[in-house]
Design a protein around this motif. Sequence first.
Motif, mmCIF file in Angstrom:
data_model
loop_
_atom_site.group_PDB
_atom_site.id
_atom_site.type_symbol
_atom_site.label_atom_id
_atom_site.label_comp_id
_atom_site.label_asym_id
_atom_site.label_seq_id
_atom_site.Cartn_x
_atom_site.Cartn_y
_atom_site.Cartn_z
ATOM 1 N N LYS A 114 -22.453 39.317 -10.585
ATOM 2 C CA LYS A 114 -21.090 39.822 -10.534
ATOM 3 C C LYS A 114 -20.943 40.851 -9.417
ATOM 4 O O LYS A 114 -19.952 40.854 -8.684
ATOM 5 C CB LYS A 114 -20.698 40.437 -11.875
ATOM 6 N N THR B 214 -18.487 40.472 -6.210
ATOM 7 C CA THR B 214 -17.492 41.491 -5.878
ATOM 8 C C THR B 214 -17.670 41.960 -4.437
ATOM 9 O O THR B 214 -16.694 42.123 -3.703
ATOM 10 C CB THR B 214 -17.616 42.685 -6.843
ATOM 11 N N LYS C 81 -16.370 39.332 -2.060
ATOM 12 C CA LYS C 81 -14.905 39.307 -2.034
ATOM 13 C C LYS C 81 -14.355 40.442 -1.194
ATOM 14 O O LYS C 81 -13.373 40.270 -0.473
ATOM 15 C CB LYS C 81 -14.355 39.384 -3.459
#
Length: 139
Positions: A103, A107, A110
């Motif tokens: 995760k 992140t 992104k």
Amino acid sequence: MSWTFEKVNVDLLDNKLLTANEKLIVILCKRFEHSPNGIRLSHKYLMQRTGIKSKRTLVKCMDRLVMFGYFAYFQPQKNRPNIFTFDKKLKQQFISKNLARRKALSTAMKKVKGKGVKHKLVDNNVVKLKFTNPGGTKS
């Protein structure tokens, strides 16, 4: 030359949902189950022993095995061997560590893409960056 034999559960061999590579990964991990430092296998070692050519395929196989509950693993640091476990108590901890790490990486990727930076892998080691304007189109 000495020969060693690993006891393999017949259910593993008869499982039609697993591929040959996945079965071989489980057997390789079981081989080191009682080693003094625990099961610590690198991607490179598993790729050499199974004949898998790409890390992506290897990670897919290992993720499927985690999904089926054969073992759990996590990589404590980049360029360090994975730590595997067959212990039911530790499996959930390993899985949660893996999910948290993925995760965080997602992140970060992104954020990089949001800043207008596109990356491309070149020669498996170099990341080529291409800057774009904030709207996402090429400059």
